[in-house]
Scaffold this motif. Structure first.
Motif, PDB file in Angstrom:
ATOM      1  N   ASN A   1       0.812  -1.223   0.000  1.00 38.37           N
ATOM      2  CA  ASN A   1       0.000   0.000   0.000  1.00 38.37           C
ATOM      3  C   ASN A   1       0.844   1.271   0.000  1.00 38.37           C
ATOM      4  N   GLY A   2       2.031   1.175   0.539  1.00 38.07           N
ATOM      5  CA  GLY A   2       2.878   2.366   0.637  1.00 38.07           C
ATOM      6  C   GLY A   2       3.602   2.718  -0.644  1.00 38.07           C
ATOM      7  N   THR A   3       3.478   1.841  -1.667  1.00 41.61           N
ATOM      8  CA  THR A   3       4.157   2.103  -2.944  1.00 41.61           C
ATOM      9  C   THR A   3       3.148   1.971  -4.084  1.00 41.61           C
ATOM     10  N   PRO A   4       2.195   2.919  -4.200  1.00 44.85           N
ATOM     11  CA  PRO A   4       1.106   2.793  -5.167  1.00 44.85           C
ATOM     12  C   PRO A   4       1.547   2.745  -6.623  1.00 44.85           C
TER      13      PRO A   4
ATOM     14  N   ASP B   1       5.408  -5.273  -5.312  1.00 44.67           N
ATOM     15  CA  ASP B   1       5.352  -5.751  -3.932  1.00 44.67           C
ATOM     16  C   ASP B   1       3.910  -5.915  -3.440  1.00 44.67           C
ATOM     17  N   ASP B   2       2.949  -5.817  -4.362  1.00 45.44           N
ATOM     18  CA  ASP B   2       1.538  -5.908  -3.972  1.00 45.44           C
ATOM     19  C   ASP B   2       1.117  -7.352  -3.698  1.00 45.44           C
ATOM     20  N   ILE B   3       0.389  -7.541  -2.602  1.00 42.87           N
ATOM     21  CA  ILE B   3      -0.234  -8.823  -2.288  1.00 42.87           C
ATOM     22  C   ILE B   3      -1.689  -8.547  -1.927  1.00 42.87           C
ATOM     23  N   PHE B   4      -2.592  -9.343  -2.491  1.00 39.38           N
ATOM     24  CA  PHE B   4      -4.019  -9.159  -2.267  1.00 39.38           C
ATOM     25  C   PHE B   4      -4.616 -10.363  -1.545  1.00 39.38           C
ATOM     26  N   SER B   5      -5.587 -10.082  -0.682  1.00 40.29           N
ATOM     27  CA  SER B   5      -6.359 -11.117   0.002  1.00 40.29           C
ATOM     28  C   SER B   5      -7.746 -11.160  -0.646  1.00 40.29           C
TER      29      SER B   5
END
Length: 298
Positions: free
Chosen positions: A212-215, A220-224
């Motif tokens: 979230n800190g690197t839009p 580095d994004d991981i989704f649930s």
């Protein structure tokens, strides 16, 4: 003679009862085995649909600078050109492209905006898949802004030999603390050249739990992912699918790498376990307490 007659009748009744019990047990075992095989088939069909509409999500949410300089998607730091054709993080810099993107209206900041990804007669992606036809998405606003919605339809769109139909919706329901999206597949249908088909409906809640800190850097994004829905295939099998432990999807991994889903066919439930977080195309399907089967993800 009378006693013998009584014994004979009793013996016959006992044998008849035993035969009926044996037949019923055999029939029940046969039905249980058939339901188990049908659950496996339903799981495989569900995985095919999951993969096809996940591809739609990745492509539409990857619209970045290609849209006349606007970042419309949520993974736009890589861009659809970078994801499908390769190239550097900012997308393609040369003129060799196997698909085109058109935007209407092309005035920045004016919405709703229709974006058409046209793969033409065939576009070989870096993932080895050939995409054809058009994906047409109407954006009510940039998908990084809460309240924005992207609605996608298809025009002769195919992934390899599979035609993709229906409607795909993504809505940004984020709060100040959480980046959350709702995805829907409405009257989805996949049809193979052979005539085989899978119909699929689903509702998913997709929450970003890392990155979230690197839009502008999605690597580095991981989704649930949670949610469920229903499916049907051309062999007459219908099933329900429900996430029972949140599914983890990394931007850098093609497949779901963690979490569990229940596939229910008739009264038989299968639990599909996607693993411990490692990126691979394998999952384990457990049915009725039997040893798990290895399922290969599309």
């Amino acid at each position: 003679m009378k006693t013998s007659s009584i014994l004979t009748k009793g013996t016959l009744a006992f044998l008849l009862l035993g035969a009926l019990t044996f037949t019923a047990c055999k029939k029940e075992a046969s039905q249980s085995k058939e339901d188990e095989l049908n659950t496996v088939e339903s799981t495989e069909s569900n995985n095919e649909a999951e993969a096809a509409y996940d591809d739609v999500f990745n492509n539409t949410m990857g619209i970045g600078a290609e849209a006349n300089g606007e970042s419309l998607g949520i993974t736009a730091g890589v861009g659809i050109f970078g994801r499908i054709e390769g190239g550097d993080i900012t997308g393609r810099v040369d003129s060799i492209r196997c698909f085109t993107i058109t935007v209407s209206p092309n005035t920045p900041g004016v919405f709703p905006k229709t974006v058409t990804i046209n793969f033409g007669d065939g576009c070989l992606g870096r993932d080895g898949k050939v995409r054809k036809g058009k994906i047409i998405t109407v954006f009510t606003g940039p998908m990084g802004i809460p309240g924005s919605k992207a609605t996608t339809t298809f025009e002769n769109h195919k992934i390899d030999s599979v035609k993709v139909q229906g409607k795909h919706e993504v809505t940004n329901n984020s709060t100040s603390n959480n980046r959350i999206f709702t995805t829907k597949v409405i009257e989805g249908k996949l049809t193979w050249d052979s005539g085989r088909w899978v119909a699929w409906n689903s509702v998913r809640t997709v929450a970003q739990i890392e990155g979230n800190g690197t839009p502008f850097w999605p690597l580095d994004d991981i989704f649930s992912i949670t949610g469920g829905g229903r499916g049907e295939n051309s062999r007459g099998k219908t099933w329900g699918h429900e996430v029972i432990e949140p599914l983890f999807k990394k931007f850098t991994c093609r497949w779901i790498s963690k979490g569990k889903m229940r596939i229910k066919y008739n009264n038989t439930s299968g639990i599909l376990d996607f693993g411990d977080g490692r990126c691979d195309n394998k999952a384990e399907l457990s049915i009725n307490g039997n040893p798990p089967r290895i399922i290969t993800l599309p």
